[in-house]
Design a protein around this motif. Sequence first.
Motif, PDB file in Angstrom:
ATOM      1  N   GLN A  46       0.808  -1.216   0.000  1.00  0.00           N
ATOM      2  CA  GLN A  46       0.000   0.000   0.000  1.00  0.00           C
ATOM      3  C   GLN A  46       0.842   1.267   0.000  1.00  0.00           C
ATOM      4  O   GLN A  46       0.301   2.354  -0.194  1.00  0.00           O
ATOM      5  CB  GLN A  46      -0.957  -0.018   1.172  1.00  0.00           C
TER       6      GLN A  46
ATOM      7  N   THR B  13       2.721   3.601  -5.022  1.00  0.00           N
ATOM      8  CA  THR B  13       1.657   4.090  -5.901  1.00  0.00           C
ATOM      9  C   THR B  13       1.888   3.631  -7.340  1.00  0.00           C
ATOM     10  O   THR B  13       2.987   3.202  -7.703  1.00  0.00           O
ATOM     11  CB  THR B  13       1.599   5.625  -5.896  1.00  0.00           C
ATOM     12  N   SER B  14       0.845   3.750  -8.144  1.00  0.00           N
ATOM     13  CA  SER B  14       0.999   3.426  -9.567  1.00  0.00           C
ATOM     14  C   SER B  14       2.030   4.352 -10.206  1.00  0.00           C
ATOM     15  O   SER B  14       2.799   3.918 -11.069  1.00  0.00           O
ATOM     16  CB  SER B  14      -0.345   3.510 -10.287  1.00  0.00           C
TER      17      SER B  14
ATOM     18  N   ASP C  29       4.670   5.504  -8.765  1.00  0.00           N
ATOM     19  CA  ASP C  29       5.972   4.965  -8.382  1.00  0.00           C
ATOM     20  C   ASP C  29       6.375   3.810  -9.294  1.00  0.00           C
ATOM     21  O   ASP C  29       7.520   3.709  -9.725  1.00  0.00           O
ATOM     22  CB  ASP C  29       5.954   4.448  -6.930  1.00  0.00           C
TER      23      ASP C  29
END
Length: 125
Positions: free
Chosen positions: A97, A100-101, A103
């Motif tokens: 979690q 991020t996308s 990242d």
Amino acid sequence: MEQSEVLKRVIGILTEAGDYRRRIEQDDERGAGGTDIGIVTALLNETMPHIEIPADATPQEMATLVAREVGGAIRQLVAAFSLAFVALAQVHDSGEQDVTSADVLQDLALRAEEIKGDGPGESAE
């Protein structure tokens, strides 16, 4: 166009799509506004070959020529989108979690130079 360049362009499209989605969510009463698909058009224009068809070509000859010339470009695009999808899906499926996308796409862009070949799983190491 080199596969690594196609991958970088695909990452750019996905990054812009994510930014676009966030802008819509932040200001949902304003709506989508001016949809800018210029980056997609630019990718297609740069990726798809220019085909010269002889005036006396038969329909079968035209179909063969177009399939041969366009097929490679389509394979490059599909491979790049598939690789990006798999990278995003792996992080999603892992349940991480704190990643991020954005990242994931940034990391993939940094590694794009290492990626060679025509398929989504192939890389030079």
